[in-house]
Write a protein that holds these residues in place. Sequence first.
Motif, PDB file in Angstrom:
ATOM      1  N   THR A  36       0.854  -1.186   0.000  1.00 48.46           N
ATOM      2  CA  THR A  36       0.000   0.000   0.000  1.00 48.46           C
ATOM      3  C   THR A  36       0.892   1.238   0.000  1.00 48.46           C
ATOM      4  O   THR A  36       1.795   1.345   0.823  1.00 48.46           O
ATOM      5  CB  THR A  36      -0.904   0.021   1.239  1.00 48.46           C
ATOM      6  N   PRO A  37       0.692   2.161  -0.935  1.00 49.73           N
ATOM      7  CA  PRO A  37       1.592   3.322  -1.028  1.00 49.73           C
ATOM      8  C   PRO A  37       1.411   4.286   0.133  1.00 49.73           C
ATOM      9  O   PRO A  37       0.376   4.307   0.800  1.00 49.73           O
ATOM     10  CB  PRO A  37       1.178   3.976  -2.349  1.00 49.73           C
ATOM     11  N   SER A  38       2.449   5.088   0.365  1.00 47.79           N
ATOM     12  CA  SER A  38       2.384   6.152   1.364  1.00 47.79           C
ATOM     13  C   SER A  38       2.315   7.490   0.638  1.00 47.79           C
ATOM     14  O   SER A  38       3.039   7.711  -0.336  1.00 47.79           O
ATOM     15  CB  SER A  38       3.627   6.133   2.267  1.00 47.79           C
ATOM     16  N   PRO A  39       1.450   8.388   1.072  1.00 47.65           N
ATOM     17  CA  PRO A  39       1.303   9.672   0.361  1.00 47.65           C
ATOM     18  C   PRO A  39       2.520  10.574   0.528  1.00 47.65           C
ATOM     19  O   PRO A  39       3.055  10.706   1.626  1.00 47.65           O
ATOM     20  CB  PRO A  39       0.058  10.284   1.007  1.00 47.65           C
ATOM     21  N   LYS A  40       2.938  11.179  -0.601  1.00 45.57           N
ATOM     22  CA  LYS A  40       3.988  12.191  -0.549  1.00 45.57           C
ATOM     23  C   LYS A  40       3.387  13.507  -0.057  1.00 45.57           C
ATOM     24  O   LYS A  40       2.184  13.576   0.234  1.00 45.57           O
ATOM     25  CB  LYS A  40       4.609  12.341  -1.935  1.00 45.57           C
ATOM     26  N   ASP A  41       4.198  14.544  -0.007  1.00 52.20           N
ATOM     27  CA  ASP A  41       3.786  15.794   0.643  1.00 52.20           C
ATOM     28  C   ASP A  41       2.418  16.304   0.205  1.00 52.20           C
ATOM     29  O   ASP A  41       1.576  16.635   1.035  1.00 52.20           O
ATOM     30  CB  ASP A  41       4.827  16.891   0.389  1.00 52.20           C
ATOM     31  N   ASN A  42       2.187  16.408  -1.112  1.00 57.43           N
ATOM     32  CA  ASN A  42       0.938  16.984  -1.623  1.00 57.43           C
ATOM     33  C   ASN A  42      -0.083  15.922  -2.030  1.00 57.43           C
ATOM     34  O   ASN A  42      -1.041  16.234  -2.741  1.00 57.43           O
ATOM     35  CB  ASN A  42       1.240  17.900  -2.809  1.00 57.43           C
ATOM     36  N   GLU A  43       0.105  14.711  -1.576  1.00 60.10           N
ATOM     37  CA  GLU A  43      -0.765  13.607  -1.980  1.00 60.10           C
ATOM     38  C   GLU A  43      -1.718  13.202  -0.858  1.00 60.10           C
ATOM     39  O   GLU A  43      -1.505  13.507   0.318  1.00 60.10           O
ATOM     40  CB  GLU A  43       0.069  12.402  -2.394  1.00 60.10           C
ATOM     41  N   VAL A  44      -2.761  12.484  -1.275  1.00 57.49           N
ATOM     42  CA  VAL A  44      -3.666  11.840  -0.323  1.00 57.49           C
ATOM     43  C   VAL A  44      -3.727  10.350  -0.673  1.00 57.49           C
ATOM     44  O   VAL A  44      -3.628   9.967  -1.841  1.00 57.49           O
ATOM     45  CB  VAL A  44      -5.081  12.447  -0.377  1.00 57.49           C
ATOM     46  N   LEU A  45      -3.849   9.538   0.333  1.00 49.99           N
ATOM     47  CA  LEU A  45      -4.034   8.094   0.131  1.00 49.99           C
ATOM     48  C   LEU A  45      -5.532   7.816   0.154  1.00 49.99           C
ATOM     49  O   LEU A  45      -6.218   8.154   1.127  1.00 49.99           O
ATOM     50  CB  LEU A  45      -3.331   7.290   1.225  1.00 49.99           C
ATOM     51  N   ILE A  46      -6.028   7.238  -0.915  1.00 53.44           N
ATOM     52  CA  ILE A  46      -7.463   6.997  -1.067  1.00 53.44           C
ATOM     53  C   ILE A  46      -7.748   5.510  -1.057  1.00 53.44           C
ATOM     54  O   ILE A  46      -7.120   4.743  -1.793  1.00 53.44           O
ATOM     55  CB  ILE A  46      -7.978   7.605  -2.390  1.00 53.44           C
ATOM     56  N   LYS A  47      -8.681   5.102  -0.203  1.00 52.85           N
ATOM     57  CA  LYS A  47      -9.228   3.745  -0.266  1.00 52.85           C
ATOM     58  C   LYS A  47     -10.281   3.758  -1.367  1.00 52.85           C
ATOM     59  O   LYS A  47     -11.295   4.442  -1.257  1.00 52.85           O
ATOM     60  CB  LYS A  47      -9.865   3.352   1.068  1.00 52.85           C
ATOM     61  N   ILE A  48     -10.009   3.039  -2.442  1.00 52.75           N
ATOM     62  CA  ILE A  48     -10.883   3.088  -3.614  1.00 52.75           C
ATOM     63  C   ILE A  48     -12.084   2.161  -3.408  1.00 52.75           C
ATOM     64  O   ILE A  48     -11.924   0.998  -3.062  1.00 52.75           O
ATOM     65  CB  ILE A  48     -10.104   2.690  -4.885  1.00 52.75           C
ATOM     66  N   HIS A  49     -13.271   2.706  -3.630  1.00 52.08           N
ATOM     67  CA  HIS A  49     -14.497   1.919  -3.537  1.00 52.08           C
ATOM     68  C   HIS A  49     -15.016   1.504  -4.917  1.00 52.08           C
ATOM     69  O   HIS A  49     -15.606   0.431  -5.062  1.00 52.08           O
ATOM     70  CB  HIS A  49     -15.575   2.696  -2.790  1.00 52.08           C
ATOM     71  N   ALA A  50     -14.811   2.370  -5.902  1.00 49.04           N
ATOM     72  CA  ALA A  50     -15.295   2.050  -7.250  1.00 49.04           C
ATOM     73  C   ALA A  50     -14.404   2.736  -8.286  1.00 49.04           C
ATOM     74  O   ALA A  50     -13.795   3.771  -8.021  1.00 49.04           O
ATOM     75  CB  ALA A  50     -16.748   2.509  -7.419  1.00 49.04           C
ATOM     76  N   THR A  51     -14.346   2.132  -9.465  1.00 41.86           N
ATOM     77  CA  THR A  51     -13.572   2.666 -10.577  1.00 41.86           C
ATOM     78  C   THR A  51     -14.287   2.302 -11.870  1.00 41.86           C
ATOM     79  O   THR A  51     -15.310   1.620 -11.835  1.00 41.86           O
ATOM     80  CB  THR A  51     -12.126   2.140 -10.534  1.00 41.86           C
TER      81      THR A  51
END
Length: 324
Positions: free
Chosen positions: A23-38
């Motif tokens: 699972t990636p870790s967010p960089k400074d300007n990023e957010v980590l999103i748990k994806i529900h749909a795509t």
Amino acid sequence: MKAIICEAYGLPEKVVKITERPTPSPKDNEVLIKIHATAVNDYDWSLVLGKPYLIRLMFGLLKPKHGLLGMELSGTIVAMGAKATKFKIGDAVMGDTSEYGFGTFAEYISINEKAVIQKPQALSFEEAAAIPHASCLALQALRDIGQIKEGQKILINGGGGGVGTIGLQLAKLYNCEVTGVDSQEKLAMMTSLGYNHVIDYKKVNFTKAGETYDLILDCKTNKAALSYLKALKPNGAYVTIGGKLSGLLKVLLWGKFAPLFSSKKLKVLALKTNIGLDYIIELLTQHKIQCQIDGPYPLEDAGRLIQYFGDAKHKGKIVMTTNP
């Protein structure tokens, strides 16, 4: 985390694989999103096939460099980078991420916070994943480039897909008479959605049928560029949002020359990601338009669904969900 990737160019059901990745870790300007749909898009089909060959110049000559699939999502913020301030943990978000990166066919993604917007409670996660790319294409093509007007006569080529089904509903807000072109299998659905006329593309070439239109929205670009001029009324506009690269280039070229001998316009839309999405959300929450979703399906079906998309058998937008 579970992620769907493309390991080589070829048929989707052979080269699209389910993998386990950290699972990636967010960089400074990023957010980590748990994806529900795509949702499935032309990008996924093109990347998997490695066609047009321009794709290989961009993403890898012999095989995809990263193989990341997916560019639309809805989900929940679960972590934030040190400089991310747009959202808070727990916020539901949605968006077309293509300007900042790909990889939404996964359980999580870490992406620049500008890639997404707040998801309203009135939209389900499935609806929210279905609209960012297709609805913005339809809106920008019809309103911004095509300058749609009240009561016009409009044709949508590829009328039964994600862009076409939203485009129809946008045109109806202007009380337009709308003709949809697609496969025989989709025509009944298209009629039920509100198309005034439907055409089976295998039986009728709309550019040779003798009818003319004020505005054409083309999702396929599968006819000779100059033939589109014959299907337009004086001062009419043709706007393409996708299709074969060779067709797009020809429309782009003839679009430069057409004003020299005609009042008609040939345009290629360069999408501005998520621009106009707030307006689309407003229409959806006011029940003035609705999503046409094909699915939802489990994320594990991605290979089959990309092929399904490529075969143009889908009705509306193909949506996949991750496990809760």
